[in-house]
Design a protein around this motif. Structure first.
Motif, PDB file in Angstrom:
ATOM      1  N   ALA A 354      31.729  16.868  42.127  1.00 31.54           N
ATOM      2  CA  ALA A 354      30.401  17.764  42.093  1.00 31.54           C
ATOM      3  C   ALA A 354      29.400  17.131  42.732  1.00 31.54           C
ATOM      4  CB  ALA A 354      30.068  17.946  40.572  1.00 31.54           C
ATOM      5  N   THR A 355      28.491  17.947  43.547  1.00 29.55           N
ATOM      6  CA  THR A 355      27.373  17.793  44.230  1.00 29.55           C
ATOM      7  C   THR A 355      26.201  18.473  43.268  1.00 29.55           C
ATOM      8  OG1 THR A 355      28.188  17.954  46.358  1.00 29.55           O
ATOM      9  CG2 THR A 355      25.870  18.299  46.021  1.00 29.55           C
ATOM     10  N   LEU A 356      26.267  19.677  42.842  1.00 29.09           N
ATOM     11  CA  LEU A 356      25.390  20.288  41.847  1.00 29.09           C
ATOM     12  C   LEU A 356      25.934  20.845  40.708  1.00 29.09           C
ATOM     13  CD1 LEU A 356      22.314  21.131  41.614  1.00 29.09           C
ATOM     14  CD2 LEU A 356      22.937  23.373  42.590  1.00 29.09           C
ATOM     15  N   LEU A 357      25.790  20.436  39.509  1.00 28.18           N
ATOM     16  CA  LEU A 357      26.287  20.833  38.228  1.00 28.18           C
ATOM     17  C   LEU A 357      25.770  22.181  37.665  1.00 28.18           C
ATOM     18  CD1 LEU A 357      26.924  17.132  36.471  1.00 28.18           C
ATOM     19  CD2 LEU A 357      28.726  18.888  37.361  1.00 28.18           C
ATOM     20  N   GLY A 358      24.609  22.485  37.807  1.00 29.30           N
ATOM     21  CA  GLY A 358      23.838  23.668  37.521  1.00 29.30           C
ATOM     22  C   GLY A 358      22.304  23.692  37.862  1.00 29.30           C
ATOM     23  N   VAL A 359      21.971  25.041  37.636  1.00 23.67           N
ATOM     24  CA  VAL A 359      20.907  25.417  37.674  1.00 23.67           C
ATOM     25  C   VAL A 359      19.962  25.946  36.440  1.00 23.67           C
ATOM     26  CG1 VAL A 359      18.747  26.844  38.954  1.00 23.67           C
ATOM     27  CG2 VAL A 359      20.820  26.048  40.176  1.00 23.67           C
ATOM     28  N   LEU A 360      19.004  25.577  35.794  1.00 28.88           N
ATOM     29  CA  LEU A 360      18.398  25.773  34.510  1.00 28.88           C
ATOM     30  C   LEU A 360      16.675  26.036  34.692  1.00 28.88           C
ATOM     31  CD1 LEU A 360      20.134  23.255  32.318  1.00 28.88           C
ATOM     32  CD2 LEU A 360      20.553  25.552  32.209  1.00 28.88           C
ATOM     33  N   PRO A 361      16.197  26.614  33.867  1.00 31.45           N
ATOM     34  CA  PRO A 361      14.780  26.953  33.935  1.00 31.45           C
ATOM     35  C   PRO A 361      14.207  25.484  33.551  1.00 31.45           C
ATOM     36  CG  PRO A 361      15.769  27.937  31.926  1.00 31.45           C
ATOM     37  CD  PRO A 361      16.782  27.502  32.878  1.00 31.45           C
ATOM     38  N   GLN A 389      22.065  32.122  49.011  1.00 26.87           N
ATOM     39  CA  GLN A 389      22.375  32.483  50.346  1.00 26.87           C
ATOM     40  C   GLN A 389      22.858  31.404  51.053  1.00 26.87           C
ATOM     41  OE1 GLN A 389      19.005  34.525  51.942  1.00 26.87           O
ATOM     42  NE2 GLN A 389      19.730  36.503  51.224  1.00 26.87           N
ATOM     43  N   ALA A 390      23.917  31.515  51.977  1.00 25.30           N
ATOM     44  CA  ALA A 390      24.460  30.173  52.645  1.00 25.30           C
ATOM     45  C   ALA A 390      24.308  30.536  54.241  1.00 25.30           C
ATOM     46  CB  ALA A 390      26.083  30.367  52.461  1.00 25.30           C
ATOM     47  N   SER A 391      23.810  29.256  54.758  1.00 25.69           N
ATOM     48  CA  SER A 391      23.544  29.101  56.029  1.00 25.69           C
ATOM     49  C   SER A 391      24.815  28.213  56.477  1.00 25.69           C
ATOM     50  CB  SER A 391      22.136  28.537  56.462  1.00 25.69           C
ATOM     51  OG  SER A 391      22.440  27.346  56.101  1.00 25.69           O
ATOM     52  N   GLU A 392      24.878  27.895  57.833  1.00 25.16           N
ATOM     53  CA  GLU A 392      25.793  26.963  58.315  1.00 25.16           C
ATOM     54  C   GLU A 392      25.689  25.736  57.499  1.00 25.16           C
ATOM     55  OE1 GLU A 392      27.425  24.839  62.685  1.00 25.16           O
ATOM     56  OE2 GLU A 392      25.569  26.058  62.635  1.00 25.16           O
ATOM     57  N   ARG A 393      24.770  25.038  57.053  1.00 18.42           N
ATOM     58  CA  ARG A 393      24.527  23.863  56.534  1.00 18.42           C
ATOM     59  C   ARG A 393      23.717  23.605  55.028  1.00 18.42           C
ATOM     60  NH1 ARG A 393      20.174  19.818  59.336  1.00 18.42           N
ATOM     61  NH2 ARG A 393      18.293  21.123  58.742  1.00 18.42           N
ATOM     62  N   SER A 394      23.618  24.687  54.731  1.00 21.22           N
ATOM     63  CA  SER A 394      22.647  24.803  53.493  1.00 21.22           C
ATOM     64  C   SER A 394      22.554  26.014  52.602  1.00 21.22           C
ATOM     65  CB  SER A 394      21.048  24.361  53.795  1.00 21.22           C
ATOM     66  OG  SER A 394      20.500  25.693  54.498  1.00 21.22           O
ATOM     67  N   PHE A 395      22.324  25.883  51.248  1.00 20.59           N
ATOM     68  CA  PHE A 395      22.149  27.073  50.182  1.00 20.59           C
ATOM     69  C   PHE A 395      20.656  27.200  50.027  1.00 20.59           C
ATOM     70  CE2 PHE A 395      26.449  25.166  49.051  1.00 20.59           C
ATOM     71  CZ  PHE A 395      27.465  26.580  49.466  1.00 20.59           C
ATOM     72  N   ALA A 396      20.398  28.609  50.269  1.00 20.41           N
ATOM     73  CA  ALA A 396      19.159  28.831  49.726  1.00 20.41           C
ATOM     74  C   ALA A 396      19.177  29.260  48.280  1.00 20.41           C
ATOM     75  CB  ALA A 396      18.419  29.712  50.624  1.00 20.41           C
ATOM     76  N   ILE A 397      18.603  28.763  47.208  1.00 20.54           N
ATOM     77  CA  ILE A 397      18.761  29.199  46.122  1.00 20.54           C
ATOM     78  C   ILE A 397      17.308  29.569  45.491  1.00 20.54           C
ATOM     79  CG2 ILE A 397      19.341  28.176  43.427  1.00 20.54           C
ATOM     80  CD1 ILE A 397      20.863  26.135  44.968  1.00 20.54           C
ATOM     81  N   ALA A 398      17.151  30.659  44.529  1.00 19.83           N
ATOM     82  CA  ALA A 398      15.960  31.125  44.190  1.00 19.83           C
ATOM     83  C   ALA A 398      16.046  32.103  42.893  1.00 19.83           C
ATOM     84  CB  ALA A 398      15.482  32.397  45.212  1.00 19.83           C
ATOM     85  N   ALA A 399      15.299  31.781  41.862  1.00 15.94           N
ATOM     86  CA  ALA A 399      15.513  32.389  40.413  1.00 15.94           C
ATOM     87  C   ALA A 399      14.312  33.241  40.309  1.00 15.94           C
ATOM     88  CB  ALA A 399      15.699  31.390  39.582  1.00 15.94           C
ATOM     89  N   LEU A 451      19.947  17.047  50.129  1.00 24.73           N
ATOM     90  CA  LEU A 451      18.544  17.249  50.418  1.00 24.73           C
ATOM     91  C   LEU A 451      18.037  18.437  49.834  1.00 24.73           C
ATOM     92  CD1 LEU A 451      15.862  16.073  51.976  1.00 24.73           C
ATOM     93  CD2 LEU A 451      16.863  17.462  53.675  1.00 24.73           C
ATOM     94  N   VAL A 452      16.994  18.352  48.911  1.00 22.63           N
ATOM     95  CA  VAL A 452      16.024  19.315  47.995  1.00 22.63           C
ATOM     96  C   VAL A 452      14.992  19.694  48.918  1.00 22.63           C
ATOM     97  CG1 VAL A 452      15.661  20.498  45.893  1.00 22.63           C
ATOM     98  CG2 VAL A 452      17.513  18.941  46.116  1.00 22.63           C
ATOM     99  N   GLN A 453      14.768  20.623  49.488  1.00 17.04           N
ATOM    100  CA  GLN A 453      13.506  21.042  50.279  1.00 17.04           C
ATOM    101  C   GLN A 453      12.895  22.297  49.665  1.00 17.04           C
ATOM    102  OE1 GLN A 453      14.243  19.623  54.626  1.00 17.04           O
ATOM    103  NE2 GLN A 453      14.804  21.676  54.410  1.00 17.04           N
ATOM    104  N   PHE A 454      11.548  22.253  49.624  1.00 20.15           N
ATOM    105  CA  PHE A 454      10.600  23.199  49.037  1.00 20.15           C
ATOM    106  C   PHE A 454       9.829  23.818  50.242  1.00 20.15           C
ATOM    107  CE2 PHE A 454      11.465  19.907  45.893  1.00 20.15           C
ATOM    108  CZ  PHE A 454      12.209  20.510  45.003  1.00 20.15           C
ATOM    109  N   ALA A 455       9.298  24.956  49.821  1.00 26.74           N
ATOM    110  CA  ALA A 455       8.448  25.609  50.925  1.00 26.74           C
ATOM    111  C   ALA A 455       6.911  24.914  51.179  1.00 26.74           C
ATOM    112  CB  ALA A 455       8.117  27.152  50.653  1.00 26.74           C
ATOM    113  N   GLU A 472      13.480  18.129  38.160  1.00 28.54           N
ATOM    114  CA  GLU A 472      12.514  19.426  37.937  1.00 28.54           C
ATOM    115  C   GLU A 472      11.475  19.480  38.895  1.00 28.54           C
ATOM    116  OE1 GLU A 472      11.124  19.155  33.884  1.00 28.54           O
ATOM    117  OE2 GLU A 472      12.994  19.041  32.918  1.00 28.54           O
ATOM    118  N   ALA A 473      11.396  20.603  39.403  1.00 26.94           N
ATOM    119  CA  ALA A 473      10.347  20.992  40.460  1.00 26.94           C
ATOM    120  C   ALA A 473       9.731  22.221  39.952  1.00 26.94           C
ATOM    121  CB  ALA A 473      11.165  21.148  41.852  1.00 26.94           C
ATOM    122  N   GLY A 474       8.113  21.935  40.367  1.00 23.40           N
ATOM    123  CA  GLY A 474       7.451  23.106  40.168  1.00 23.40           C
ATOM    124  C   GLY A 474       7.533  24.496  41.151  1.00 23.40           C
ATOM    125  N   ALA A 475       8.646  24.810  41.502  1.00 16.69           N
ATOM    126  CA  ALA A 475       8.801  26.225  42.274  1.00 16.69           C
ATOM    127  C   ALA A 475      10.076  26.820  41.730  1.00 16.69           C
ATOM    128  CB  ALA A 475       9.210  25.441  43.868  1.00 16.69           C
TER     129      ALA A 475
END
Length: 645
Positions: A354-361, A389-399, A451-455, A472-475
């Motif tokens: 497991a790299t990421l186990l889940g996404v929660l509010p 959405q998947a690119s060659e090396r990353s997932f863009a996750i949005a809620a 690596l978790v990146q934000f705008a 937890e991140a405010g985004a």
């Protein structure tokens, strides 16, 4: 094929019975149908029943107002004896040809044919007929009392048999919610109790909150044994519920694998709802890849005393339209998997799958806080689902609709936490549970490094416990970078440059290469550790040179010799030249040390110049007196240019 009939229960044809055969039976309002229903809510050609392989299949033919079975709109279903289907406003019942006709209740009221009552002694026969009518009327009123209330003014629905749904994966004894056996009614929170209040049958499950302030504000019930499911199939999870006070009800599914080495658990469903009376609530979910078990969850939110939720007639059937998520990154070969509001990322490391186990509010309203604190939270609780959405090396996750996200990683991710405060800044070590303001957070090691990146820079916090690391991140959106091939190549080249400069005794250039490596988008931990070792070696040599110069300053101060202070100043200038001001470990301390040596050197030079100037001034006067004005001018010019005058 066994003989079956279709009995009409409503409208002007109530009581009519039509035999069914292999030939299709068309039903609708238009005269050309095999069964014509005079109902404005029934479409011209509404539905058909066809025989297929010793069974009858009912299909809705695109009707305007729909075809319903047990309150659920259907498009196609295999009929089971006893099924009552609603076509517009007309009910029809599918039953065996030899079974009893449908009745309005346990006590049926029949018409009396006066011509069939024997005429005996006139008044006696009339009295007997009236007596029979009275008994029948009394029975009818007794039944009405059962179905409409017992004098308390509260309407009560007629008691009906529990719903039997074809294809229900939940055994009928459990689906009817008549008894606790087979259920875990106290899986979490306040728990449920068996109650006589029911949608059908004689019982249901009720959760209620009393007046005690400390009482849990939620309840969860589950099956004692999970259901077997197949990955990729679509399931509709359904239950009838009613809410009271501030209570809310939700039905959910938690998908997982029987293999204990698979750590993923996907929890998703319908958001909590409030409504009056009984209502069917459902969620359509696709079984994620790799999952072969499903746990049904009945959830009640009880935010205040007096809140209550009752569940009855639960079902899990293979129906609906939904697709599971399975996206793979070409570079790292890691895979995003999920369903509706549940998402995880699987690595290629068999030991750390497991790299990421889940996404929660990250934040929920007060009524959901207890449920989420107990580990039963889901993104669907706040009416939000993710997109990925998947690119060659990353997932863009949005809620969309969420204010902040909680990304759940394995606890091992907290072993190494580096933070980049702003886009152009370097990565710096940070406390695992206090990463602070960050635009990027680097977690984990080797195959599960992420690596978790934000705008833009956002406030980040984290919790470590229970085998999980919750960031937890405010985004509402983040990019999860999992492929570092180009960065690893770049870092490797910088590491080799640092080695070449160190061998050429060029510590400044070596430290600059290592600084660029640390500021680059991350690389693997072994390379980072090697870079840190080499940087430590270079800085240790720098610190030793400065320590020697500190000793020389102390010695120059003791003897108060100009040569000693001059050597210290020159030595510190050489350290700064060789290493570069930006690569000094403690640049302010080096500057202060040089300033102290320079100040005493200037004082000694000033005293020396004063004595020399006095002698030359005496020489100039003597030359003037000897009428050698030209030489006297040269002496005065030397004093001005070299001695301050």
């Amino acid at each position: 094929m066994a003989q079956y009939v279709l009995e009409i229960l409503d409208g002007d044809r109530a009581g009519d019975v039509l035999p069914l055969s292999d030939r299709p039976l068309r039903i609708g309002r238009k005269p050309g149908n095999d069964l014509v229903l005079h109902d404005e809510k029934t479409s011209g050609v509404h539905a058909e029943i066809v025989g297929e392989n010793d069974r009858h299949v009912l299909r809705d033919l695109g009707s305007t107002n729909g075809t319903f079975l047990d309150g659920r709109r259907i498009t196609e279903i295999v009929l089971t004896p006893g099924d009552t289907v609603m076509l517009g406003r007309v009910r029809v019942k599918y039953r065996g040809a030899g079974s009893a006709a449908a009745a309005d209740g346990d006590l049926a009221v029949h018409r009396l044919d006066a011509s069939r009552v024997p005429k005996r002694a006139g008044a006696l026969g009339l009295l007997a007929a009236l007596l029979v009518l009275g008994l029948l009327a009394g029975g009818y009123l007794w039944w009405q009392g059962r179905t409409t209330g017992a004098g308390d003014g509260a309407p009560r629905p007629a008691r009906t048999e529990p719903i039997v749904l074809a294809g229900n994966k939940v055994a009928q004894a459990l689906a009817a919610c008549e008894a606790e056996e087979g259920w875990n009614l106290r899986a979490a929170g306040a728990g449920f109790q068996v109650t006589s209040r029911a949608h059908t049958g004689s019982g249901g499950f009720e959760a209620a909150r009393g007046a005690v302030a400390e009482a849990p504000d939620f309840a969860v019930a589950t099956l004692q044994q999970p259901l077997s499911v197949l990955g990729g199939r679509t399931l509709t999870v359904q239950a009838f519920a009613r809410t009271e006070g501030d209570g809310s009800a939700a039905v959910r599914a938690a998908f997982f694998a029987a293999n204990e080495q698979n750590p993923f658990r996907f929890r998703s469903g319908a958001p909590p709802q409030q409504f009056s009376g009984w209502k069917a609530i459902d969620a359509v979910l696709a079984v994620p890849p790799g999952c072969d078990r499903m746990q049904l969850e009945l959830v009640a939110l009880l935010p205040a005393p007096g809140a209550a939720v009752v569940f009855d007639d639960v079902a899990v059937i293979e129906a609906g339209a939904a697709q599971p998520t399975e996206l793979r990154l070409e570079e790292s070969k890691q895979t995003a998997i999920g369903t509706f509001a549940a998402l995880a990322v699987r690595s290629t490391d068999a030991d750390n799958p497991a790299t990421l186990l889940g996404v929660l509010p990250a934040r929920v309203r007060s009524g959901l806080a207890g449920l989420h604190a107990a580990g039963f939270g889901a993104l669907s609780d706040v009416g939000v689902r993710w997109s990925v959405q998947a690119s060659e090396r990353s997932f863009a996750i949005a809620a969309e609709g969420a204010e902040a996200l909680q990304l759940v990683f394995p606890a091992e991710a907290a072993a190494s936490v580096l933070v980049r405060r702003e886009a152009s800044g370097p990565f710096e070590p940070a406390a695992a549970e206090a990463p602070g303001q960050a635009q990027a957070v680097l977690l984990g090691d080797r195959a599960t490094r992420a690596l978790v990146q934000f705008a833009a820079p956002v406030a980040c916090s984290a919790r470590l416990g229970g085998g999980l690391y919750r960031l937890e991140a405010g985004a509402p959106a983040a990019e999860l970078v999992l492929g570092f091939r180009n960065e690893r190549l770049q870092a490797g080249e910088l590491l080799r440059q640092a080695q070449r400069h160190a061998q050429a005794d060029e510590p400044g250039q070596a430290l600059a290469a290592l600084r660029g490596l640390a500021a680059a988008v991350p690389h693997d931990s072994e390379m980072l550790a090697e870079a840190q070792r080499r940087r430590a070696t270079l800085l240790a040599a720098q610190a030793e040179a400065i320590r020697v110069l500190q000793e020389q300053l102390a010695e120059a101060t003791f003897f108060d010799t100009r040569g000693g202070f001059a050597r210290v100043v020159d030595g510190l200038d050489e350290v700064r030249r060789r290493h570069g001001e930006e690569n000094l470990e403690d640049a302010p301390a080096v500057a202060a040390l040089r300033a102290a040596a320079r100040r005493r050197l200037d004082e000694l030079d000033a005293a020396l110049h004063g004595n020399e100037r006095a002698r030359l001034e005496e020489l100039g006067k003597a030359l003037d007196e000897s009428r050698l004005g030209g030489l006297a001018g040269l002496v005065r010019d030397y004093c001005k240019r070299h001695l301050g005058k």
